[in-house]
Scaffold this motif. Structure first.
Motif, PDB file in Angstrom:
ATOM      1  N   LYS A 146      35.730  49.563  19.908  1.00  0.00           N
ATOM      2  CA  LYS A 146      35.957  48.181  19.433  1.00  0.00           C
ATOM      3  C   LYS A 146      36.531  47.489  20.562  1.00  0.00           C
ATOM      4  CE  LYS A 146      36.975  49.851  14.725  1.00  0.00           C
ATOM      5  NZ  LYS A 146      38.063  49.898  13.636  1.00  0.00           N
ATOM      6  N   GLN A 147      37.284  48.063  21.472  1.00  0.00           N
ATOM      7  CA  GLN A 147      37.847  47.258  22.455  1.00  0.00           C
ATOM      8  C   GLN A 147      36.902  47.075  23.725  1.00  0.00           C
ATOM      9  OE1 GLN A 147      41.370  49.246  22.746  1.00  0.00           O
ATOM     10  NE2 GLN A 147      42.427  47.443  21.815  1.00  0.00           N
ATOM     11  N   MET A 148      35.529  47.694  23.724  1.00  0.00           N
ATOM     12  CA  MET A 148      34.667  47.657  24.594  1.00  0.00           C
ATOM     13  C   MET A 148      34.178  46.268  25.139  1.00  0.00           C
ATOM     14  SD  MET A 148      30.775  49.298  24.418  1.00  0.00           S
ATOM     15  CE  MET A 148      29.681  49.292  25.631  1.00  0.00           C
ATOM     16  N   GLY A 149      34.303  45.219  24.263  1.00  0.00           N
ATOM     17  CA  GLY A 149      34.199  43.991  24.628  1.00  0.00           C
ATOM     18  C   GLY A 149      35.081  43.221  25.787  1.00  0.00           C
ATOM     19  N   GLN A 150      36.534  43.661  25.616  1.00  0.00           N
ATOM     20  CA  GLN A 150      37.419  43.281  26.772  1.00  0.00           C
ATOM     21  C   GLN A 150      37.152  43.981  27.911  1.00  0.00           C
ATOM     22  OE1 GLN A 150      40.885  44.642  24.724  1.00  0.00           O
ATOM     23  NE2 GLN A 150      41.135  42.473  23.446  1.00  0.00           N
ATOM     24  N   VAL A 151      36.917  45.251  27.891  1.00  0.00           N
ATOM     25  CA  VAL A 151      36.542  46.197  29.191  1.00  0.00           C
ATOM     26  C   VAL A 151      35.482  45.485  29.847  1.00  0.00           C
ATOM     27  CG1 VAL A 151      36.153  48.445  29.876  1.00  0.00           C
ATOM     28  CG2 VAL A 151      37.755  47.964  28.128  1.00  0.00           C
ATOM     29  N   MET A 152      34.301  45.414  29.035  1.00  0.00           N
ATOM     30  CA  MET A 152      33.141  44.861  29.507  1.00  0.00           C
ATOM     31  C   MET A 152      33.390  43.375  30.467  1.00  0.00           C
ATOM     32  SD  MET A 152      30.721  46.992  29.502  1.00  0.00           S
ATOM     33  CE  MET A 152      29.064  46.098  29.900  1.00  0.00           C
ATOM     34  N   LYS A 153      33.819  42.540  29.703  1.00  0.00           N
ATOM     35  CA  LYS A 153      34.098  41.106  30.582  1.00  0.00           C
ATOM     36  C   LYS A 153      34.977  41.468  31.621  1.00  0.00           C
ATOM     37  CE  LYS A 153      36.385  36.554  29.310  1.00  0.00           C
ATOM     38  NZ  LYS A 153      37.204  35.944  28.625  1.00  0.00           N
ATOM     39  N   ALA A 154      35.980  42.342  31.733  1.00  0.00           N
ATOM     40  CA  ALA A 154      36.700  42.572  33.018  1.00  0.00           C
ATOM     41  C   ALA A 154      35.887  43.241  33.977  1.00  0.00           C
ATOM     42  CB  ALA A 154      38.081  43.131  32.629  1.00  0.00           C
ATOM     43  N   LEU A 155      35.044  44.123  33.221  1.00  0.00           N
ATOM     44  CA  LEU A 155      34.442  44.793  34.396  1.00  0.00           C
ATOM     45  C   LEU A 155      33.166  44.179  35.205  1.00  0.00           C
ATOM     46  CD1 LEU A 155      34.327  47.860  35.477  1.00  0.00           C
ATOM     47  CD2 LEU A 155      32.684  48.443  33.595  1.00  0.00           C
ATOM     48  N   MET A 156      32.762  43.272  34.075  1.00  0.00           N
ATOM     49  CA  MET A 156      31.643  42.344  34.725  1.00  0.00           C
ATOM     50  C   MET A 156      31.969  41.427  35.859  1.00  0.00           C
ATOM     51  SD  MET A 156      28.542  43.149  33.631  1.00  0.00           S
ATOM     52  CE  MET A 156      28.749  44.658  33.413  1.00  0.00           C
ATOM     53  N   ALA A 157      33.054  41.117  35.516  1.00  0.00           N
ATOM     54  CA  ALA A 157      34.004  40.036  36.636  1.00  0.00           C
ATOM     55  C   ALA A 157      33.957  40.812  38.227  1.00  0.00           C
ATOM     56  CB  ALA A 157      35.182  39.653  36.314  1.00  0.00           C
ATOM     57  N   LYS A 158      34.344  42.267  37.842  1.00  0.00           N
ATOM     58  CA  LYS A 158      34.454  42.881  39.440  1.00  0.00           C
ATOM     59  C   LYS A 158      33.215  43.255  39.815  1.00  0.00           C
ATOM     60  CE  LYS A 158      39.240  44.625  38.625  1.00  0.00           C
ATOM     61  NZ  LYS A 158      40.143  45.867  38.733  1.00  0.00           N
ATOM     62  N   THR A 159      32.268  43.652  39.263  1.00  0.00           N
ATOM     63  CA  THR A 159      30.992  44.302  39.464  1.00  0.00           C
ATOM     64  C   THR A 159      29.964  43.437  39.650  1.00  0.00           C
ATOM     65  OG1 THR A 159      30.311  44.960  37.490  1.00  0.00           O
ATOM     66  CG2 THR A 159      31.621  46.457  38.870  1.00  0.00           C
ATOM     67  N   VAL A 160      29.974  41.943  39.772  1.00  0.00           N
ATOM     68  CA  VAL A 160      28.927  41.083  39.796  1.00  0.00           C
ATOM     69  C   VAL A 160      27.744  41.404  40.664  1.00  0.00           C
ATOM     70  CG1 VAL A 160      28.274  38.743  39.928  1.00  0.00           C
ATOM     71  CG2 VAL A 160      30.535  39.103  39.133  1.00  0.00           C
ATOM     72  N   GLY A 161      26.609  41.714  40.063  1.00  0.00           N
ATOM     73  CA  GLY A 161      25.498  41.993  40.872  1.00  0.00           C
ATOM     74  C   GLY A 161      25.518  43.430  41.594  1.00  0.00           C
ATOM     75  N   GLN A 162      26.332  44.119  41.423  1.00  0.00           N
ATOM     76  CA  GLN A 162      26.493  45.288  41.996  1.00  0.00           C
ATOM     77  C   GLN A 162      26.205  46.680  41.263  1.00  0.00           C
ATOM     78  OE1 GLN A 162      30.721  45.215  43.630  1.00  0.00           O
ATOM     79  NE2 GLN A 162      29.838  44.634  45.613  1.00  0.00           N
ATOM     80  N   ALA A 163      25.897  46.330  39.957  1.00  0.00           N
ATOM     81  CA  ALA A 163      25.859  47.536  39.044  1.00  0.00           C
ATOM     82  C   ALA A 163      24.601  47.186  38.002  1.00  0.00           C
ATOM     83  CB  ALA A 163      27.152  48.142  38.526  1.00  0.00           C
ATOM     84  N   ASP A 164      23.950  48.103  37.499  1.00  0.00           N
ATOM     85  CA  ASP A 164      23.032  47.919  36.354  1.00  0.00           C
ATOM     86  C   ASP A 164      23.941  47.845  34.984  1.00  0.00           C
ATOM     87  OD1 ASP A 164      20.832  47.816  35.041  1.00  0.00           O
ATOM     88  OD2 ASP A 164      20.885  49.694  34.403  1.00  0.00           O
ATOM     89  N   ASN A 165      23.798  46.922  34.342  1.00  0.00           N
ATOM     90  CA  ASN A 165      24.604  46.521  33.254  1.00  0.00           C
ATOM     91  C   ASN A 165      24.682  47.740  32.216  1.00  0.00           C
ATOM     92  OD1 ASN A 165      25.464  43.974  34.350  1.00  0.00           O
ATOM     93  ND2 ASN A 165      24.157  42.971  33.012  1.00  0.00           N
TER      94      ASN A 165
END
Length: 178
Positions: A146-165
């Protein structure tokens, strides 16, 4: 440099509006690199590369228009998002053309994908990404899907363009289900 252009030094208000895109100090570095590469491809008469860069440039301009309506300017992050989107489209097209037996179109799409990937940062390996996912899950204190959205938001900020979503999403899901 664009800022030294005589068009950037004031004058008529309409002219200022028209040239503000070219004279902005906040212009994206990546966007400027793409425009430079387009000139190089033109001079070298590299048609395949030129077509791919023109298509990319058109997509970036479309994004600029969308952001301008919101009162924002395009950044390198926005440009990376456009490139990732186009690269994903090329990957999907390659799969579809292979299934349809269209090798000529597969080759064309692969050339375009190669050009797009030259503008993307190096991709993280699965192991590196797993480590980053574990760190972010620990930072956010998430313990359920249920908290996946929070994790994904923080993770996307760290891996911008460096990983397949999709891979990031799968790793987060696996980490939260443990």
């Amino acid at each position: 440099m664009l800022l030294s252009s005589p068009w950037c030094t004031g004058g008529h208000p309409v002219r200022q509006l028209r040239t503000s895109i070219y004279c902005s100090a906040d212009a994206s570095q990546l966007s400027a690199r793409i425009k430079g590469d387009m000139k190089t491809a033109l001079k070298a008469r590299d048609i395949a590369r030129l077509e791919a860069i023109r298509f990319l440039n058109a997509a970036i301009k479309q994004r600029e228009i969308e952001l301008r309506e919101k009162g924002q300017q395009v950044s390198d992050t926005d440009v990376l998002g456009v490139i990732q989107k186009l690269a994903k489209q090329r990957t999907d097209s390659i799969e579809q053309y292979k299934a349809g037996g269209r090798d000529d179109l597969v080759n064309k799409e692969q050339q375009e994908l190669h050009v797009l990937q030259s503008y993307l940062p190096a991709q993280l390996s699965r192991e590196e990404l797993t480590k980053i996912v574990q760190e972010v899950v620990a930072e956010t204190g998430a313990n359920s899907v249920k908290q996946m959205g929070q994790v994904m938001k923080a993770l996307m900020a760290k891996t911008v363009g460096q990983a397949d979503n999709k891979m990031v999403s799968d790793l987060v899901k696996a980490a939260l289900q443990q």
